[in-house]
Write an enzyme that holds these catalytic residues in place. Structure first.
Site, PDB file in Angstrom:
ATOM      1  N   GLU A  86       0.870  -1.184   0.000  1.00  0.00           N
ATOM      2  CA  GLU A  86       0.000   0.000   0.000  1.00  0.00           C
ATOM      3  C   GLU A  86       0.904   1.229   0.000  1.00  0.00           C
ATOM      4  OE1 GLU A  86      -3.251   1.090  -0.239  1.00  0.00           O
ATOM      5  OE2 GLU A  86      -2.256   3.021   0.013  1.00  0.00           O
TER       6      GLU A  86
ATOM      7  N   THR B  99      -9.431   4.082   0.044  1.00  0.00           N
ATOM      8  CA  THR B  99     -10.322   5.233  -0.119  1.00  0.00           C
ATOM      9  C   THR B  99     -11.452   5.198   0.904  1.00  0.00           C
ATOM     10  OG1 THR B  99      -9.856   5.234  -2.476  1.00  0.00           O
ATOM     11  CG2 THR B  99     -11.810   6.447  -1.764  1.00  0.00           C
ATOM     12  N   CYS B 100     -12.101   4.064   1.043  1.00  0.00           N
ATOM     13  CA  CYS B 100     -13.283   3.981   1.902  1.00  0.00           C
ATOM     14  C   CYS B 100     -12.965   4.422   3.326  1.00  0.00           C
ATOM     15  CB  CYS B 100     -13.830   2.553   1.879  1.00  0.00           C
ATOM     16  SG  CYS B 100     -15.233   2.328   2.960  1.00  0.00           S
TER      17      CYS B 100
ATOM     18  N   CYS C 249     -16.038   6.604   2.328  1.00  0.00           N
ATOM     19  CA  CYS C 249     -17.258   6.277   3.083  1.00  0.00           C
ATOM     20  C   CYS C 249     -17.199   6.647   4.568  1.00  0.00           C
ATOM     21  CB  CYS C 249     -17.543   4.780   3.015  1.00  0.00           C
ATOM     22  SG  CYS C 249     -16.885   3.910   1.604  1.00  0.00           S
TER      23      CYS C 249
ATOM     24  N   LYS D 250     -16.645  10.390   5.473  1.00  0.00           N
ATOM     25  CA  LYS D 250     -17.836  11.050   4.914  1.00  0.00           C
ATOM     26  C   LYS D 250     -19.042  10.872   5.842  1.00  0.00           C
ATOM     27  CE  LYS D 250     -20.597   8.875   2.556  1.00  0.00           C
ATOM     28  NZ  LYS D 250     -20.709   8.446   1.203  1.00  0.00           N
TER      29      LYS D 250
ATOM     30  N   TYR E  89      -7.026  -2.700   9.881  1.00  0.00           N
ATOM     31  CA  TYR E  89      -6.910  -3.280   8.529  1.00  0.00           C
ATOM     32  C   TYR E  89      -5.553  -3.956   8.340  1.00  0.00           C
ATOM     33  CZ  TYR E  89     -11.273  -1.892   6.359  1.00  0.00           C
ATOM     34  OH  TYR E  89     -12.591  -1.823   6.012  1.00  0.00           O
TER      35      TYR E  89
ATOM     36  N   GLY F 265     -20.429  19.228  -9.786  1.00  0.00           N
ATOM     37  CA  GLY F 265     -20.698  17.795  -9.961  1.00  0.00           C
ATOM     38  C   GLY F 265     -22.118  17.491  -9.544  1.00  0.00           C
TER      39      GLY F 265
ATOM     40  N   TYR G 166     -23.132  11.322  -6.443  1.00  0.00           N
ATOM     41  CA  TYR G 166     -23.440  11.233  -5.016  1.00  0.00           C
ATOM     42  C   TYR G 166     -22.395  11.916  -4.156  1.00  0.00           C
ATOM     43  CZ  TYR G 166     -20.232   7.322  -4.017  1.00  0.00           C
ATOM     44  OH  TYR G 166     -19.119   6.538  -3.830  1.00  0.00           O
ATOM     45  N   ILE G 167     -21.132  11.945  -4.600  1.00  0.00           N
ATOM     46  CA  ILE G 167     -20.107  12.585  -3.769  1.00  0.00           C
ATOM     47  C   ILE G 167     -20.360  14.094  -3.698  1.00  0.00           C
ATOM     48  CG2 ILE G 167     -17.623  13.081  -3.612  1.00  0.00           C
ATOM     49  CD1 ILE G 167     -17.112  10.257  -4.697  1.00  0.00           C
TER      50      ILE G 167
ATOM     51  N   GLU H 195     -23.532  14.670  -1.538  1.00  0.00           N
ATOM     52  CA  GLU H 195     -23.309  14.446  -0.104  1.00  0.00           C
ATOM     53  C   GLU H 195     -22.485  15.582   0.509  1.00  0.00           C
ATOM     54  OE1 GLU H 195     -23.491   9.564  -0.003  1.00  0.00           O
ATOM     55  OE2 GLU H 195     -21.555  10.515  -0.268  1.00  0.00           O
TER      56      GLU H 195
ATOM     57  N   ARG I 196     -23.741  20.133 -14.639  1.00  0.00           N
ATOM     58  CA  ARG I 196     -23.981  20.361 -16.067  1.00  0.00           C
ATOM     59  C   ARG I 196     -25.245  19.652 -16.582  1.00  0.00           C
ATOM     60  NH1 ARG I 196     -19.422  16.389 -18.768  1.00  0.00           N
ATOM     61  NH2 ARG I 196     -20.156  14.579 -17.669  1.00  0.00           N
TER      62      ARG I 196
ATOM     63  N   ALA J 168     -27.024   3.585  -1.022  1.00  0.00           N
ATOM     64  CA  ALA J 168     -27.566   4.778  -0.369  1.00  0.00           C
ATOM     65  C   ALA J 168     -26.826   6.014  -0.845  1.00  0.00           C
ATOM     66  CB  ALA J 168     -27.412   4.655   1.145  1.00  0.00           C
TER      67      ALA J 168
ATOM     68  N   HIS K  89     -45.475  -1.118  13.424  1.00  0.00           N
ATOM     69  CA  HIS K  89     -46.143   0.153  13.676  1.00  0.00           C
ATOM     70  C   HIS K  89     -45.724   0.732  15.014  1.00  0.00           C
ATOM     71  CE1 HIS K  89     -49.290   3.122  13.230  1.00  0.00           C
ATOM     72  NE2 HIS K  89     -49.664   2.858  14.466  1.00  0.00           N
TER      73      HIS K  89
ATOM     74  N   GLU L 234     -43.290   1.066   7.447  1.00  0.00           N
ATOM     75  CA  GLU L 234     -44.516   0.264   7.277  1.00  0.00           C
ATOM     76  C   GLU L 234     -45.222   0.622   5.971  1.00  0.00           C
ATOM     77  OE1 GLU L 234     -47.882   1.069  10.083  1.00  0.00           O
ATOM     78  OE2 GLU L 234     -46.574   2.632  10.871  1.00  0.00           O
TER      79      GLU L 234
END
Ligand SMILES: Cc1cc2nc3c(=O)[nH]c(=O)nc-3n(C[C@H](O)[C@H](O)[C@H](O)COP(=O)(O)OP(=O)(O)OC[C@H]3O[C@@H](n4cnc5c(N)ncnc54)[C@H](O)[C@@H]3O)c2cc1C
Length: 462
Positions: A35, A42-43, A48, A51, A99, A177, A180-181, A184, A201, A344, A439, A444
């Site tokens: 690495e 990135t995540c 993610c 963020k 990790y 842009g 989603y980035i 968000e 655009r 999501a 409920h 529901e």
């Protein structure tokens, strides 16, 4: 293979690479992984995880405001950006260590180094200035924000990477842009009190999502105070004498802001890695071409995750890693399944979605039933917040199979995860109808929309 240093060498310690290294090492394979920046990829480091932490941070002003209707008096709140950044840094350092430890714990060897291919079985580790050999090689180098060199003044712009670690919270930001980035981050900065303009655009933000979600999110974001300019791009960015930036957008409008963030797409990390020399086939944009098992055109070299530009999501990279290990090391050829992926958008309100949008379903099926409800969620009754929730099911009229489920509102991402199961299983609207409601919940609504709101037959709404 005894003749090589490793059975598997992985280039890239992100979501996909770490999972593959760990799984293969746990099988007793001799595994090395390099690495160049920080394990977690990135995540964990700049995607993610930070963020979502920033999304939580940016939601507090609304929670404070909503509390009044429930009888709470919240003293004047104040926010400290540096505290948020420092606490985020602490958390991602913790995850980064986990990790790395997970790979080592399974018996893999980690290298803090950029890696390059020298030939199909030889990897050069630039940091250590050494060369290692491996029977199988996995490229999991991810992607990076696409630059915009044609934009005059692009050198003044930032990308998502830098947005996490700004020295100061800007007073005003322009984000370019519509993915989603971009969406968000527009919500994050706005929630933290930044005057935010989103410039896109296209005709509507979040292309590829269901149009109902896109429109309603757009309207809600504007109602909160986020400015959204569609059919617009930035034409140039200029630094002012006071250090702020002037951004000129289509039509000549000048936005004076403290930061311009570009979120106009991502490019695969395949440059200067020796891939051309080894003869690995890539697309025009530099993504690595792979077959259904994630194998490149070179027999012992594989690629997974964002670098292959299939579906750029963490769970997809992880799934591709597990399939790779099944195929390469367990004698069980397994092709990753990219169909019906729940996902999501952590906008405010949130989007949760799985399966076909209404427009996609109309293209593929001649008889579509749409079940659609918009309502004010219970939590917004006493708070007085003027914000609606949307739930929508797209159903094949012939088989009654639920083809798509789309939600805009609080906890939509959590609901999408669970909706992924019935949609993946191919359940029908009758199965939804037979399911007892929980409920009182917002969810529901998903099992109580008994009558179609409308049908679309041969492309005509009836
Ligand atoms: C701002 C943002 C938010 C996101 N939010 C979400 C989300 O909410 N949900 C979701 O599912 N996905 C999200 N994603 C996408 C997700 O982060 C990626 O899909 C995922 O990280 C891809 O994993 P990967 O293993 O393919 O690559 P990465 O995680 O990018 O890992 C690749 C690694 O390879 C390293 N590397 C590159 N070249 C070399 C080299 N030559 N030698 C050694 N190392 C190298 C890189 O430093 C990197 O650490 C987000 C992305 C961004 C940018």
């Amino acid at each position: 293979m005894a003749g090589y240093d490793y059975d598997l060498f992985v280039i890239g310690g992100g979501s996909g690479g770490v999972r593959a290294a760990r799984m293969a090492a746990a099988l007793g394979k001799r595994v090395g992984i390099a690495e160049e920046y920080r394990f977690g990829g990135t995540c964990v480091i700049r995607g993610c995880v930070p963020k979502k932490l920033y999304v939580y941070a940016s939601q507090f002003p609304e929670h404070f405001a909503d509390a009044a209707g429930y009888g709470w008096t919240v003293p004047q709140a104040s926010f400290d950006w540096q505290t948020l950044v420092a606490n985020k840094d602490r958390e991602i350092s913790r995850l980064e260590a986990i990790y790395r430890k997970n790979v080592q714990g399974a018996g893999g060897e980690t290298f803090q180094s950029r890696a390059m291919l020298v030939d199909p079985h030889v990897v050069h580790l630039l940091g250590d200035d050494r060369t290692v050999t491996a029977d199988q090689i996995l490229i999991a180098t991810g992607g990076r924000p696409a630059p915009h060199p044609a934009l005059p003044g692009h050198e003044h712009c930032i990308f998502s990477n830098e947005a996490f670690d700004l020295k100061e919270l800007p007073n005003a930001i322009m984000i370019e842009g519509g993915g989603y980035i971009a969406v968000e981050f527009a919500n994050i900065f706005h929630g933290l009190g930044v005057d935010t303009t989103l410039v896109y655009r296209g005709k509507e933000i979040l292309s590829r999502f269901d149009m109902d979600l896109r429109r309603m999110l757009h309207e809600t974001m504007e109602k909160k105070g986020i400015k959204i300019l569609c059919h617009a791009v930035s034409e140039w960015i200029r630094k002012r004498p006071d250090g702020r930036l002037d951004a000129v957008v289509t039509g000549g409008k000048i936005l004076t802001v403290d930061q311009v963030m570009l979120a106009i797409g991502r490019l695969p990390n395949t440059e200067n890695m020796g891939l051309e020399g080894v003869g690995i086939e890539m697309t025009k944009t530099g993504a690595i071409n792979v077959d259904q098992y994630s194998r490149t055109n070179i027999d012992n070299i594989w690629a997974i995750g964002d670098v292959t530009n299939r579906v750029q999501l963490t769970p997809v990279a992880i799934h591709e890693a597990m399939c790779f290990v099944e195929t390469a090391f367990k004698g069980n050829p397994t092709a990753p399944d990219h169909d019906t992926i729940a996902t999501a958008v952590f906008s405010q309100p949130e989007i949760g979605t799985v399966g076909l949008s209404e427009d996609e379903a109309i293209k593929r099926f001649s008889d579509i039933e749409i079940y659609r409800a918009t309502f004010r969620p219970m939590r917004h009754t006493l708070s007085g917040r003027d914000e609606k929730m949307l739930m929508k099911l797209v159903v094949d009229g012939a088989s009654k199979k639920v083809l798509g489920a789309h939600i805009l509102g609080p906890d939509a991402g959590e609901m999408a995860q669970l909706l992924g199961i019935p949609l993946k299983a191919g359940l029908t609207k009758d199965d939804f109808d037979r399911t007892m409601a929980v409920h009182p919940t917002a969810a529901e609504e998903l099992v109580t929309m008994y009558k179609p709101t409308y049908r679309v037959k041969d492309g005509e709404r009836v």
